[in-house]
Write a protein that holds these residues in place. Structure first.
Motif, PDB file in Angstrom:
ATOM      1  N   ASP A   7       0.824  -1.208   0.000  1.00 47.35           N
ATOM      2  CA  ASP A   7       0.000   0.000   0.000  1.00 47.35           C
ATOM      3  C   ASP A   7       0.860   1.260   0.000  1.00 47.35           C
ATOM      4  N   VAL A   8       1.871   1.284   0.837  1.00 49.52           N
ATOM      5  CA  VAL A   8       2.765   2.447   0.891  1.00 49.52           C
ATOM      6  C   VAL A   8       3.487   2.602  -0.444  1.00 49.52           C
ATOM      7  N   ALA A   9       3.971   1.508  -0.996  1.00 50.84           N
ATOM      8  CA  ALA A   9       4.670   1.564  -2.285  1.00 50.84           C
ATOM      9  C   ALA A   9       3.736   2.071  -3.385  1.00 50.84           C
ATOM     10  N   SER A  10       2.491   1.654  -3.353  1.00 51.19           N
ATOM     11  CA  SER A  10       1.516   2.099  -4.346  1.00 51.19           C
ATOM     12  C   SER A  10       1.270   3.603  -4.250  1.00 51.19           C
ATOM     13  N   ILE A  11       1.091   4.107  -3.040  1.00 44.78           N
ATOM     14  CA  ILE A  11       0.862   5.540  -2.852  1.00 44.78           C
ATOM     15  C   ILE A  11       2.089   6.339  -3.285  1.00 44.78           C
ATOM     16  N   ARG A  12       3.274   5.863  -2.953  1.00 46.59           N
ATOM     17  CA  ARG A  12       4.498   6.543  -3.395  1.00 46.59           C
ATOM     18  C   ARG A  12       4.556   6.603  -4.926  1.00 46.59           C
ATOM     19  N   ALA A  13       4.203   5.496  -5.580  1.00 45.63           N
ATOM     20  CA  ALA A  13       4.223   5.453  -7.048  1.00 45.63           C
ATOM     21  C   ALA A  13       3.186   6.412  -7.637  1.00 45.63           C
ATOM     22  N   LEU A  14       2.027   6.491  -7.009  1.00 43.80           N
ATOM     23  CA  LEU A  14       0.990   7.400  -7.489  1.00 43.80           C
ATOM     24  C   LEU A  14       1.393   8.861  -7.290  1.00 43.80           C
ATOM     25  N   ARG A  15       2.080   9.157  -6.200  1.00 44.53           N
ATOM     26  CA  ARG A  15       2.571  10.527  -5.988  1.00 44.53           C
ATOM     27  C   ARG A  15       3.589  10.871  -7.071  1.00 44.53           C
ATOM     28  N   LEU A  16       4.462   9.938  -7.390  1.00 47.87           N
ATOM     29  CA  LEU A  16       5.435  10.150  -8.460  1.00 47.87           C
ATOM     30  C   LEU A  16       4.708  10.391  -9.786  1.00 47.87           C
ATOM     31  N   GLN A  17       3.673   9.594 -10.068  1.00 49.25           N
ATOM     32  CA  GLN A  17       2.871   9.781 -11.283  1.00 49.25           C
ATOM     33  C   GLN A  17       2.262  11.175 -11.317  1.00 49.25           C
ATOM     34  N   SER A  18       1.730  11.625 -10.201  1.00 48.63           N
ATOM     35  CA  SER A  18       1.118  12.940 -10.117  1.00 48.63           C
ATOM     36  C   SER A  18       2.160  14.041 -10.351  1.00 48.63           C
ATOM     37  N   ASN A  19       3.339  13.912  -9.736  1.00 49.15           N
ATOM     38  CA  ASN A  19       4.408  14.885  -9.952  1.00 49.15           C
ATOM     39  C   ASN A  19       4.842  14.909 -11.419  1.00 49.15           C
ATOM     40  N   GLN A  20       4.942  13.721 -12.033  1.00 48.68           N
ATOM     41  CA  GLN A  20       5.330  13.641 -13.440  1.00 48.68           C
ATOM     42  C   GLN A  20       4.257  14.255 -14.339  1.00 48.68           C
ATOM     43  N   ALA A  21       2.998  14.101 -13.970  1.00 49.18           N
ATOM     44  CA  ALA A  21       1.908  14.694 -14.749  1.00 49.18           C
ATOM     45  C   ALA A  21       1.994  16.219 -14.694  1.00 49.18           C
ATOM     46  N   ILE A  22       2.334  16.765 -13.533  1.00 52.56           N
ATOM     47  CA  ILE A  22       2.512  18.210 -13.428  1.00 52.56           C
ATOM     48  C   ILE A  22       3.686  18.645 -14.291  1.00 52.56           C
ATOM     49  N   GLU A  23       4.789  17.938 -14.174  1.00 51.66           N
ATOM     50  CA  GLU A  23       5.977  18.281 -14.965  1.00 51.66           C
ATOM     51  C   GLU A  23       5.670  18.229 -16.462  1.00 51.66           C
ATOM     52  N   GLY A  24       4.883  17.225 -16.880  1.00 46.59           N
ATOM     53  CA  GLY A  24       4.526  17.090 -18.284  1.00 46.59           C
ATOM     54  C   GLY A  24       3.297  17.880 -18.685  1.00 46.59           C
ATOM     55  N   ARG A  25       2.703  18.595 -17.703  1.00 46.90           N
ATOM     56  CA  ARG A  25       1.503  19.410 -17.938  1.00 46.90           C
ATOM     57  C   ARG A  25       0.378  18.576 -18.560  1.00 46.90           C
ATOM     58  N   ASN A  50       5.392  30.520 -17.740  1.00 47.51           N
ATOM     59  CA  ASN A  50       6.063  31.006 -16.532  1.00 47.51           C
ATOM     60  C   ASN A  50       5.839  30.105 -15.317  1.00 47.51           C
ATOM     61  N   PHE A  51       4.945  29.142 -15.455  1.00 45.75           N
ATOM     62  CA  PHE A  51       4.730  28.146 -14.396  1.00 45.75           C
ATOM     63  C   PHE A  51       5.824  27.096 -14.546  1.00 45.75           C
ATOM     64  N   LEU A  52       6.644  26.941 -13.528  1.00 48.75           N
ATOM     65  CA  LEU A  52       7.774  26.010 -13.577  1.00 48.75           C
ATOM     66  C   LEU A  52       7.485  24.711 -12.838  1.00 48.75           C
ATOM     67  N   GLY A  53       6.325  24.613 -12.189  1.00 49.38           N
ATOM     68  CA  GLY A  53       5.911  23.339 -11.626  1.00 49.38           C
ATOM     69  C   GLY A  53       5.790  23.306 -10.120  1.00 49.38           C
ATOM     70  N   TYR A  54       5.168  22.219  -9.696  1.00 49.58           N
ATOM     71  CA  TYR A  54       5.045  21.864  -8.286  1.00 49.58           C
ATOM     72  C   TYR A  54       5.652  20.478  -8.111  1.00 49.58           C
ATOM     73  N   VAL A  55       6.322  20.275  -7.001  1.00 49.02           N
ATOM     74  CA  VAL A  55       6.809  18.942  -6.634  1.00 49.02           C
ATOM     75  C   VAL A  55       6.391  18.694  -5.200  1.00 49.02           C
ATOM     76  N   ARG A  56       5.702  17.588  -4.993  1.00 42.62           N
ATOM     77  CA  ARG A  56       5.328  17.158  -3.646  1.00 42.62           C
ATOM     78  C   ARG A  56       6.244  15.997  -3.269  1.00 42.62           C
ATOM     79  N   THR A  57       6.886  16.091  -2.115  1.00 44.96           N
ATOM     80  CA  THR A  57       7.833  15.074  -1.658  1.00 44.96           C
ATOM     81  C   THR A  57       7.294  14.420  -0.402  1.00 44.96           C
ATOM     82  N   THR A  58       7.030  13.133  -0.503  1.00 43.62           N
ATOM     83  CA  THR A  58       6.478  12.374   0.608  1.00 43.62           C
ATOM     84  C   THR A  58       7.518  12.203   1.706  1.00 43.62           C
ATOM     85  N   GLU A  59       7.112  12.478   2.937  1.00 44.25           N
ATOM     86  CA  GLU A  59       7.973  12.242   4.090  1.00 44.25           C
ATOM     87  C   GLU A  59       7.516  11.023   4.886  1.00 44.25           C
TER      88      GLU A  59
END
Length: 165
Positions: free
Chosen positions: A32-50, A91-100
């Motif tokens: 479950d934790v690994a899945s959520i981490r992967a989904l957060r990465l997917q979300s960050n990549q989606a922001i980066e790729g707009r 001019n939007f350079l992105g958001y990155v969310r980092t899981t702690e």
């Protein structure tokens, strides 16, 4: 070399610190934790790729989001509509969310993700960097983990006179 070390510190150290260590000193993590981490990465990549579609895939339709400024957005369609202009803005350079830390509920199909975030924007007088902390509630569904709600708190702003506004 410094940038490789910086990347390693940003990615590996939080993972190693937050992961559980079993009796054989091997780093382990629940599925479950690994899945959520992967989904957060997917979300960050989606922001980066707009990519609005990919960004929305991690959210429940009735998601509730409180932004760092304190404004509130209800519903996936409204969240996506609110970020669409940023995704189109050069001019939007992105958001990155980092899981702690991720806590999986033992009493409900829920999880809490704690972390910090960074948003960057190009301004006439420099690069505005806004940072803060966040808490996300995830719900486990038949199709996997989805974000139910998110609370972002802005804690600092640097790099532009717009920070004072």
């Amino acid at each position: 070399m410094k940038s490789l070390l910086r990347i390693w510190l940003l990615v590996a150290v939080p993972y190693l610190v937050l992961a559980q260590v079993d009796g054989n000193s091997k780093v382990t993590e629940s599925a479950d934790v690994a899945s959520i981490r992967a989904l957060r990465l997917q979300s960050n990549q989606a922001i980066e790729g707009r990519n609005l579609q990919k960004f929305g895939e991690t959210m429940l339709p009735d998601i509730q989001v409180t932004r760092g400024s304190g404004s509130h957005v209800s519903g996936r369609d409204s969240v996506l509509a609110s970020v669409a202009p940023q995704f189109k803005d050069p001019n939007f350079l992105g958001y990155v969310r980092t899981t702690e830390r991720i806590d999986i509920s033992t009493s409900a199909p829920l999880a809490a993700e704690h972390g910090h975030w960074v948003g960057r924007f190009r301004k006439p007088d420099g690069i505005q960097t806004i940072t803060g902390t966040y808490l996300s509630m995830w719900r486990k569904t038949d199709t996997g983990w989805k974000i139910r709600s998110e609370l972002f708190i802005s804690l600092s702003c640097t790099g532009s006179e717009d920070c004072g506004k």
